[in-house]
Design an enzyme around this catalytic site. Structure first.
Site, short mmCIF file in Angstrom:
data_model
loop_
_atom_site.label_atom_id
_atom_site.label_comp_id
_atom_site.label_asym_id
_atom_site.label_seq_id
_atom_site.Cartn_x
_atom_site.Cartn_y
_atom_site.Cartn_z
CD1 TRP A 56 0.89 -7.99 -1.28
CD2 TRP A 56 -0.80 -6.55 -1.54
NE1 TRP A 56 0.83 -7.24 -0.13
CE2 TRP A 56 -0.21 -6.35 -0.26
CE3 TRP A 56 -1.88 -5.76 -1.91
CZ2 TRP A 56 -0.67 -5.40 0.64
CZ3 TRP A 56 -2.34 -4.81 -1.02
CH2 TRP A 56 -1.75 -4.62 0.24
CB CYS A 57 0.27 -11.51 -0.17
SG CYS A 57 0.34 -12.56 1.31
CB VAL A 58 -1.12 -16.09 -1.36
CG1 VAL A 58 -2.50 -15.46 -1.42
CG2 VAL A 58 -1.18 -17.52 -1.88
N GLY A 87 1.01 -13.03 -5.50
CA GLY A 87 2.32 -13.01 -6.15
C GLY A 87 2.91 -14.40 -6.30
#
Length: 571
Positions: free
Chosen positions: A304-306, A308
């Site tokens: 998720w987000c950074v 990811g």
């Protein structure tokens, strides 16, 4: 220099540059003297003059009508607040002529400011920065943010004989003293007791992270485990807030053996850590351990987000090394192509990045409180000004809300890691270019990620614009299922099916242009979680009997979930 509410250098620097752009553009529009830029300056001058004439015409017409119309009668051509804007819900804004005039003046002036910025002859980066700070100014100047022009605050002050104002002033002084804007009751929840309550144990830890293995909730589980790599900005328990909205619990109840990376909240002892550490000793180590404990041939991974971005970097390295231990990847609101970085791009340029590199690039900590301030400004209408009104103008206690509690539980970042990330992703957009970056001694090519991929973006995301997330479909070489959820960066992801809220868009057609994809996509009601768990089914392999014992002989279970790393506060 100490600034109120942990305002970082990048924010001040970007604000000054936005002001300089405005001054320079207005000067060019009003005092052009021929030359190559004369035509552009003339066009800008004409647009500004037209805007001013239209603005004054509307203002005088509205003023005359508002002051003469009866209570509750909106004037013809009145400007309406945006849908969902609750600032003007008090009856006085509708029934009192002076309040109606004040509201209309504010809305008219706000529209003029926004349209003026759009009329200026600026390059896109400058205009984006000016748009951002114009929005900050417009939202700050709302009459509801001032005691003298907020009818609710005045009424409450009268009813309490001024006690609400006295309490509010005390709240303001307390916040100034601690350097933070209070957005929630930070004592209302306890991590591990009220939030992050899914049962499990820590099965591994190093200086970067603790690995949680959760207890199964079904008699049989998927043979391949599910590893979640959350962002190292904020904490993992956004995925495990309450039983009713826990993504962790949803996965467990659907037969997944779930492992969660719980990043350490770095202190000065972690000031040497870099991006490569998060990739190799973070994501890649977690993949190795989850596979070892489960005994499976492969694992399924979620980022998720950074988190990811870190995970995708790790996958590219693994595939380059010939490692095939990952079966599928799911990316939630993750950016890998940073050409359109959204509002966070406002704070990034060569000068600001170089300044951070000189101060913390070789060692040190980027304070979570500063990063938290920046994220609050991205949604200031929801996260800043309602709390200013309630906490300072009305003297009310802060709201008790689990999501805001998580939002206020900020994390630091190691300086070398942060500086490398900002330069190579946000400033130079290097990750999308095959072999331009080297991580852990290996050239990185996202095209080597040939796994089945589920990529989720959200329509109103200000942190990872959905069009940027969509471009992942052209970077990975495997079969990619792109899903667009409704709402924003958090609410669009945390959308449990039981609530039957929102919707998502799907299309099997692959387009280079994100807008063309959306035009052909089909909207489906409800949560994307059900679609994801169905997509994951072919990659989990067979069902096996759930184990009652967590960990294995190599990785023994230790302290109970959620562990101690997640409970550490940013200093």
């Amino acid at each position: 220099m100490s600034r109120p509410f942990n305002m970082p250098d990048e924010f001040v620097d970007a604000f000054v540059k936005a002001g300089a752009s405005l001054w320079r553009s207005l000067g060019a529009a009003s005092a052009f003297s021929g030359g190559a830029d004369a035509s552009s300056a003339m066009d800008s001058t004409a647009r500004l003059a037209e805007l001013q004439v239209d603005h004054l015409r509307r203002f005088y017409a509205l003023a005359e009508h508002v002051l003469t119309a009866g209570a509750g009668v909106e004037s013809e051509g009145a400007v309406e607040p945006a849908r969902g804007d609750r600032r003007f819900n008090a009856t006085e804004w509708r029934d009192n002529a002076l309040y109606r005039l004040l509201k209309q003046c504010y809305l008219l002036n706000s529209r003029y400011c926004v349209e003026m910025v759009e009329s200026l002859d600026l390059d896109e980066k400058e205009k984006h920065r000016l748009r951002f700070f114009t929005r900050q100014f417009v939202e700050a100047m709302s009459p509801t943010n001032f005691v003298a022009t907020n009818p609710d605050a005045i009424k409450l002050a009268t009813e309490t004989e001024g006690q609400s104002l006295t309490t509010g002033l005390g709240n303001l002084m307390a916040d100034l003293g601690r350097g933070n804007l209070t957005i929630t009751d930070e004592q209302a929840f306890e991590v591990g007791k009220d939030v992050a309550t899914s049962r499990g144990a820590i099965v591994f830890e190093n200086e970067l992270f603790q690995l949680i293995q959760y207890e199964p909730a079904t008699e049989q589980v998927a043979a391949r485990p599910l590893l979640i790599v959350p962002p190292c900005i904020n904490k993992f328990y956004i995925l495990d807030l309450q039983p009713s909205n826990s993504f962790v619990r949803f996965a467990i109840e659907h037969g997944q053996t779930v492992f969660m990376v719980s990043w350490r909240n770095p202190d000065a002892s972690c000031g040497h850590l870099g991006w490569d550490d998060y990739v190799e000793h973070g994501a890649m180590r977690a993949i190795e351990i989850a596979r070892s404990i489960s005994g499976a041939d492969k694992v399924n991974v979620v980022g998720w987000c950074v988190g990811g971005t870190i995970l995708s970097s790790a996958l590219a390295l693994l595939r380059t090394r010939g490692d095939e231990t990952v079966a599928s990847v799911t990316l939630l609101t993750t950016m890998l192509d940073f050409r359109e970085p959204g509002d966070l791009g406002v704070f990034v340029d060569e000068e600001s990045v170089r300044l951070r590199e000189e101060t913390i690039g070789r060692g040190g900590i980027y304070r979570g409180a500063e990063l938290g301030f920046v994220f609050q400004t991205l949604r200031s209408k929801e996260l800043i000004w309602p709390n200013v009104v309630n906490h300072y103008l009305k003297g009310k206690p802060p709201e008790r809300f689990d999501l805001l509690f998580w939002n206020a539980d900020v994390t630091n970042l190691p300086g070398p890691m942060y500086c490398w990330y900002i330069r190579n992703m946000y400033l130079e957009n290097n990750l999308r270019e095959p072999n331009r970056l080297t991580m852990c001694g290996v050239p990185v090519d996202l095209g080597r990620v040939d796994l089945p991929a589920y990529v989720l973006a959200t329509m109103e995301d200000h942190i990872v614009p959905w069009r940027s997330a969509y471009r992942t479909t052209g970077l990975f070489s495997g079969d990619v299922r792109f899903v667009l959820g409704a709402s924003g960066h958090i609410a669009g992801v945390i959308n449990p099916p039981a609530k039957n809220k929102r919707s998502y868009w799907l299309s099997d057609k692959r387009c280079e242009d994100p807008a063309a994809w959306l035009a052909g996509a089909q909207e489906r009601p409800g949560s994307w979680w059900n679609d994801w768990i169905a997509w994951l089914a072919p990659w989990v392999q067979d069902k096996v009997e759930a184990r009652t014992q967590l960990g294995n002989n190599l990785y023994l279970p230790g302290e109970a979930a959620p562990g101690r790393y997640v409970k550490e506060k940013a200093s």
